[in-house]
Design an enzyme around this catalytic site. Structure first.
Site, PDB file in Angstrom:
ATOM      1  N   HIS A 200       0.837  -1.197   0.000  1.00  0.00           N
ATOM      2  CA  HIS A 200       0.000   0.000   0.000  1.00  0.00           C
ATOM      3  C   HIS A 200       0.877   1.255   0.000  1.00  0.00           C
ATOM      4  O   HIS A 200       2.035   1.214   0.420  1.00  0.00           O
ATOM      5  CB  HIS A 200      -0.901  -0.016   1.237  1.00  0.00           C
ATOM      6  CG  HIS A 200      -1.913   1.075   1.279  1.00  0.00           C
ATOM      7  ND1 HIS A 200      -1.675   2.265   1.930  1.00  0.00           N
ATOM      8  CD2 HIS A 200      -3.157   1.165   0.746  1.00  0.00           C
ATOM      9  CE1 HIS A 200      -2.735   3.045   1.811  1.00  0.00           C
ATOM     10  NE2 HIS A 200      -3.647   2.406   1.089  1.00  0.00           N
ATOM     11  N   THR A 202       1.086   3.677   1.890  1.00  0.00           N
ATOM     12  CA  THR A 202       1.625   4.084   3.187  1.00  0.00           C
ATOM     13  C   THR A 202       2.777   3.206   3.652  1.00  0.00           C
ATOM     14  O   THR A 202       3.439   3.547   4.648  1.00  0.00           O
ATOM     15  CB  THR A 202       0.527   4.061   4.262  1.00  0.00           C
ATOM     16  OG1 THR A 202      -0.049   2.749   4.321  1.00  0.00           O
ATOM     17  CG2 THR A 202      -0.555   5.087   3.960  1.00  0.00           C
ATOM     18  N   LYS A 203       3.012   2.090   2.985  1.00  0.00           N
ATOM     19  CA  LYS A 203       4.141   1.237   3.352  1.00  0.00           C
ATOM     20  C   LYS A 203       5.436   1.826   2.785  1.00  0.00           C
ATOM     21  O   LYS A 203       5.429   2.487   1.747  1.00  0.00           O
ATOM     22  CB  LYS A 203       3.920  -0.189   2.836  1.00  0.00           C
ATOM     23  CG  LYS A 203       2.673  -0.872   3.411  1.00  0.00           C
ATOM     24  CD  LYS A 203       2.776  -1.040   4.908  1.00  0.00           C
ATOM     25  CE  LYS A 203       1.623  -1.834   5.494  1.00  0.00           C
ATOM     26  NZ  LYS A 203       0.353  -1.085   5.523  1.00  0.00           N
ATOM     27  N   PHE A 204       6.547   1.532   3.433  1.00  0.00           N
ATOM     28  CA  PHE A 204       7.808   2.127   2.991  1.00  0.00           C
ATOM     29  C   PHE A 204       8.160   1.674   1.575  1.00  0.00           C
ATOM     30  O   PHE A 204       8.816   2.386   0.816  1.00  0.00           O
ATOM     31  CB  PHE A 204       8.939   1.791   3.976  1.00  0.00           C
ATOM     32  CG  PHE A 204       9.700   0.540   3.644  1.00  0.00           C
ATOM     33  CD1 PHE A 204      10.930   0.598   3.023  1.00  0.00           C
ATOM     34  CD2 PHE A 204       9.169  -0.713   3.957  1.00  0.00           C
ATOM     35  CE1 PHE A 204      11.631  -0.547   2.714  1.00  0.00           C
ATOM     36  CE2 PHE A 204       9.858  -1.866   3.656  1.00  0.00           C
ATOM     37  CZ  PHE A 204      11.110  -1.790   3.029  1.00  0.00           C
ATOM     38  N   PHE A 205       7.710   0.468   1.219  1.00  0.00           N
ATOM     39  CA  PHE A 205       7.903  -0.089  -0.121  1.00  0.00           C
ATOM     40  C   PHE A 205       6.515  -0.217  -0.737  1.00  0.00           C
ATOM     41  O   PHE A 205       5.704  -1.006  -0.261  1.00  0.00           O
ATOM     42  CB  PHE A 205       8.583  -1.456  -0.028  1.00  0.00           C
ATOM     43  CG  PHE A 205       8.720  -2.177  -1.341  1.00  0.00           C
ATOM     44  CD1 PHE A 205       9.861  -2.008  -2.107  1.00  0.00           C
ATOM     45  CD2 PHE A 205       7.718  -3.000  -1.818  1.00  0.00           C
ATOM     46  CE1 PHE A 205       9.988  -2.666  -3.331  1.00  0.00           C
ATOM     47  CE2 PHE A 205       7.839  -3.657  -3.021  1.00  0.00           C
ATOM     48  CZ  PHE A 205       8.975  -3.494  -3.785  1.00  0.00           C
TER      49      PHE A 205
END
Length: 406
Positions: A200, A202-205
């Site tokens: 997603h 908002t994830k760092f990746f």
């Protein structure tokens, strides 16, 4: 460089003047090489192949499998659908043991398929499933266990695996937080029957929106590939019940671009994590969660536990202080899944069985990290927290007024 906080009346809850003009959010997207991304998108548009297992998705799956050290990666439109498909592919039924201290999608993926999520308490040190509590919740209706690698810190993988094998239960892991992390030197992704990743925004990746299933079980991987594409096993040949869980080509383009920058993203997270640890060191009642520097770690979540008795200020009031400064700290996971609907109505007394979860939902907050923040932001954020913790009595009337309390 932002000037140091020198007086309590410089806090925004007192002065009305926030430290930061622009809001600092938790989980602001990391963006890699824009030119590389746009080049991939231009190629995609030239091919006129936008979805349905295009070359970018195929390349992304292969590169993910290599990165994670697993045999099979199946990319999906999002992690929730990946969870739902994996649960169905594993044949889970009846009851499945899960933590309540997780994002609600973990529970919803079960309930959506009329499987009862049985909420289990967590270890207060790791914030992950407590294997001793798992064992106590197993009934004749239990078909599986879903462990969640909260904050990317691995579950008690060996203990849960032993319980699952001895009790003939399926074991899978929600690894939404754990991309790029390892356990015992082995990358997260190859444990249990399957592991589920979230990509997603908002994830760092991130892949804009997306997720993946990782597994070393070839038969299970084949079934999951069928299920994520309506059961098609070739042109006009449906051989299994399925749904639409496919990842698009544009998401895979972002994923490939993110993968090329993943080490840079992790380095920024690690730098930020250690900056927060230094800035908050020795502050009573404020504990920054630790990561194992001996393992690979994405340092994605900047998590602080606030002990109100020791700090003199509650987590919620500290969040109010930070929000006034445009530091958009988040309460995680608040409330626990057991306090959300429909679970609150289904299991009205579950809070009595989840004392550690209840404590954590009142103590934990997440602070901004990622490539969008650095020392110029982290230093002042730590000063704001220090000023609040060191002056709780003086702040209390201002917080009450801001909140409409008397």
């Amino acid at each position: 460089m932002i000037a140091q906080l020198s007086r309590l009346d410089e806090l925004a809850v007192v002065s009305g003047r926030p430290r930061f003009e622009e809001k600092l959010h938790v989980g602001r997207p990391n963006i890699g090489d824009r030119a590389a991304l746009m080049g991939r998108i231009e190629d995609m548009l030239d091919r006129l192949w936008l979805t349905n297992n295009g070359p970018l998705v195929q390349e992304f799956e292969a590169r993910l499998a290599d990165y994670l050290g697993v045999e099979h990666v199946i990319c999906m439109c999002n992690a929730t659908v990946a969870l739902e498909i994996a649960i169905r592919a594993l044949g889970l039924t009846g009851e499945v043991i899960v933590p309540s201290f997780t994002f609600v999608a973990t529970a919803h993926a079960l309930q959506w398929q009329e499987i009862t999520p049985v909420f289990c308490d967590v270890d207060p040190a790791s914030h992950n499933l407590d294997p001793r509590q798992v064992e106590r919740l197993i009934t004749p209706r239990t078909s599986g266990i879903i462990g969640v690698h909260v904050w990317g810190r691995p579950c008690a993988i060996e203990e849960l695996s032993e319980i699952a094998a001895r009790r003939n239960l399926k074991l899978m892991f929600d690894a939404a937080h754990a991309f790029g992390n390892s356990y015992g030197g082995q990358m997260i992704g190859g444990f249990g029957a399957v592991e589920i990743f979230s990509f997603h925004a908002t994830k760092f990746f991130n892949t804009f929106e997306g997720g993946a299933v990782a597994t070393n079980d070839a038969e299970l991987a084949t079934k999951i590939r069928l299920m994520k594409n309506f059961g098609f096993a070739g042109y006009d040949n449906v051989i299994y019940i399925g749904t639409n869980g496919k990842m698009s080509e544009v998401s895979a383009a972002m994923g490939l671009t993110s993968l090329e920058s993943v080490d840079t993203f992790i380095a920024a997270n690690k730098r930020n994590h250690h900056a927060y640890r230094r800035g908050l060191a020795g502050l009573p009642g404020v504990q920054v969660i630790a990561y194992d520097d001996g393992e690979r770690c994405n340092y994605q979540y900047m998590i602080v536990e606030v002990d109100e008795a020791a700090a003199g200020i509650s987590r919620d009031d500290l969040v109010r202080v930070l929000h006034a400064e445009n530091v958009m700290a988040r309460r995680y996971f608040y409330p626990g899944c057991h306090e959300m609907e429909p679970y609150r109505s289904y299991f009205p007394h579950s809070h009595l069985l989840l004392p550690e979860t209840e404590k954590l939902t009142q103590r934990v907050m997440s602070l901004p990290s990622g490539t969008a923040v650095g020392p110029d932001e982290i230093g002042p954020i730590c000063e704001i927290i220090r000023a609040a913790v060191e002056n709780p009595d003086a702040l209390r009337p201002y917080l009450a007024a801001a909140d409409g309390r008397h």
